[in-house]
Design an enzyme around this catalytic site. Structure first.
Site, PDB file in Angstrom:
ATOM      1  N   SER A   1      -5.706  11.259   3.915  1.00 22.47           N
ATOM      2  CA  SER A   1      -6.313  10.508   2.806  1.00 22.47           C
ATOM      3  C   SER A   1      -7.302   9.494   3.361  1.00 22.47           C
ATOM      4  CB  SER A   1      -5.196   9.791   2.039  1.00 22.47           C
ATOM      5  OG  SER A   1      -5.748   9.005   1.023  1.00 22.47           O
TER       6      SER A   1
ATOM      7  N   HIS B   1      -8.272   6.424   1.917  1.00 21.58           N
ATOM      8  CA  HIS B   1      -8.207   4.978   1.667  1.00 21.58           C
ATOM      9  C   HIS B   1      -7.266   4.208   2.575  1.00 21.58           C
ATOM     10  CE1 HIS B   1      -4.522   4.562  -0.998  1.00 21.58           C
ATOM     11  NE2 HIS B   1      -4.705   5.856  -1.079  1.00 21.58           N
TER      12      HIS B   1
ATOM     13  N   CYS C   1       9.662  -0.679  -8.785  1.00 24.05           N
ATOM     14  CA  CYS C   1      10.150  -1.409  -9.951  1.00 24.05           C
ATOM     15  C   CYS C   1       9.301  -1.075 -11.165  1.00 24.05           C
ATOM     16  CB  CYS C   1      10.115  -2.905  -9.700  1.00 24.05           C
ATOM     17  SG  CYS C   1       8.556  -3.498  -9.149  1.00 24.05           S
TER      18      CYS C   1
ATOM     19  N   ASN D   1       5.183   5.717   5.702  1.00 23.83           N
ATOM     20  CA  ASN D   1       4.384   4.631   5.113  1.00 23.83           C
ATOM     21  C   ASN D   1       5.186   3.349   4.896  1.00 23.83           C
ATOM     22  OD1 ASN D   1       5.529   6.586   3.224  1.00 23.83           O
ATOM     23  ND2 ASN D   1       4.777   5.250   1.613  1.00 23.83           N
TER      24      ASN D   1
END
Ligand SMILES: Cc1ncc(COP(=O)(O)O)c(C=O)c1O
Length: 376
Positions: A197, A199, A325, A149
């Site tokens: 998946s 989405h 982060c 990804n």
């Protein structure tokens, strides 16, 4: 101008998908487990959606189990195998998996499993020699991200499968980013389990499925009713099941168009950066069959990811950083770390991920704003 270049994070639900789903909210709203006509009708639809999906992937519809997400499919695959096959106590995965695999493996370590995390080379390909040296009769499953990804690397699964076969080890692939983006014939690939998946393919968030090859020894991780052959309890998310099946059958028809258009746009973007003498590294393989179309992961010398995305965001450009982060710390992502980049290139990583809606004008605007931001 607004330019969305974060399609590996999530995609827009297409109109075709949305329209196909709508009747299942308030017109065709029966429970597929109900023993009356309203239920039978819906059960038929769920079965037919499963059949459509299975047909595209060249598997049997009985081998498809709907889940709430790619994350759940990965949990189901790894925990389901681990709970069902206690005689083998080792698992092999890679350092560049999605957290839904990595964190599941960390959890399985707490149950006594030994997990080996394979290194990758500079383009993100799994070290096959290391795999050969670690795999044994005690290896329950090898779990590999088919298309990464972050850096777009498409692994050479057939080579990995041959190694697994020598030890009767299950092969699970996380194919979430691969669905409708590369051609997938699960029977020919002969994998044992594969996670997907919705989405990422213009279906909604909150739906996924796991392919489990017939005869695989697996148990449920979700206990309750007898849905999905008692392997995944919970009333089926009927509208979303319809949505993911439509997104898949429609997306796969456009695979060639998708690949050609997005590879052309990617090459155009990289050529423009070269012409403008931008100092960058392309992380992952070259644009082509071993890289997810439309995914570019770029490192810029001595720059800062958060600052770059902040500046681009202000200009209406939405893409990802190669960092995780929270409010106090910024850390280079585990995938980028695994590539061992020169340090001066690891602090500014941008992931650009396109869709069929991305235009050359979008890319021109991105480049103009990127060059401006790199000067700030
Ligand atoms: C490779 C990969 N695996 C798994 C997932 C998790 O899927 P979901 O967001 O449906 O839980 C993602 C989502 O980003 C992904 O990219």
């Amino acid at each position: 101008m607004k330019v969305y270049l974060d399609n590996n994070a999530t995609t827009k639900v297409s109109k075709e998908v949305l329209d196909s789903m709508l009747p299942f909210f308030n017109e065709e709203f029966g429970n597929p487990s109900s023993m009356h006509d309203e239920g039978f009708k819906i059960k038929k639809m769920v079965n037919s959606a499963k059949k459509d999906i299975a047909e595209v992937l060249n598997v049997d519809s009985k081998e498809i189990y709907f889940t709430s997400s790619g994350t759940e499919a990965n949990n189901f695959a790894l925990k389901g195998l681990a709970y069902a096959n206690k005689v083998k106590s080792e698992i092999i995965t890679t350092k560049i998996e999605h957290h839904s695999v990595l964190h599941t493996c960390k959890f399985l370590e707490t149950l006594g499993y030994t997990v080996h995390y394979l290194d990758v080379d500079q383009e993100g390909f799994v070290d096959l020699e290391q795999l050969k040296s670690l795999i044994s009769d005690n290896t329950l499953v090898v779990s590999i991200i088919l298309a990464n990804n972050e850096i777009g690397t498409i692994q050479r699964i057939r080579d990995i499968k041959k190694i697994c076969d020598l030890y009767s080890t299950y092969l699970h692939i996380d194919a979430v980013q691969a669905l409708t983006h590369i051609s997938l014939d699960l029977k020919a690939m002969d994998v044992d389990l594969a996670s997907f998946s919705g989405h990422k393919i213009n279906a909604p968030k909150g739906i996924g499925f796991l392919y489990v090859k017939d005869q695989t020894k697996i148990v449920s991780v979700m206990h309750g009713g007898q849905q999905e052959n008692s392997l995944r309890s919970g009333t089926e998310n009927v509208a979303y099941i319809k949505g993911i099946s439509v997104a898949l059958t429609s997306g796969i028809k456009r695979l060639d168009e998708y690949t050609n258009k997005l590879n052309d746009l990617s090459n155009y973007l990289l050529n423009r950066l070269n012409e403008l003498e931008v100092d960058y590294i392309l992380n992952g393989p070259l644009v082509g069959p071993q890289r997810l179309a439309g995914n570019l992961n770029l490192s810029f010398k001595n720059k800062d990811s958060m600052l770059l995305t902040y500046l681009l965001n202000k200009k209406g450009i939405y893409c990802s950083t190669g960092s995780a982060c929270d409010t106090t710390t910024i850390e280079v992502s585990h995938v980028i770390k695994a590539l061992n980049l020169p340090t001066e290139y690891s602090s500014a990583v941008l992931r650009v991920s396109m869709s069929l809606e991305t235009t050359k004008t979008d890319i021109d605007y991105f480049i103009e704003m990127l060059v401006e931001s790199l000067k700030e």
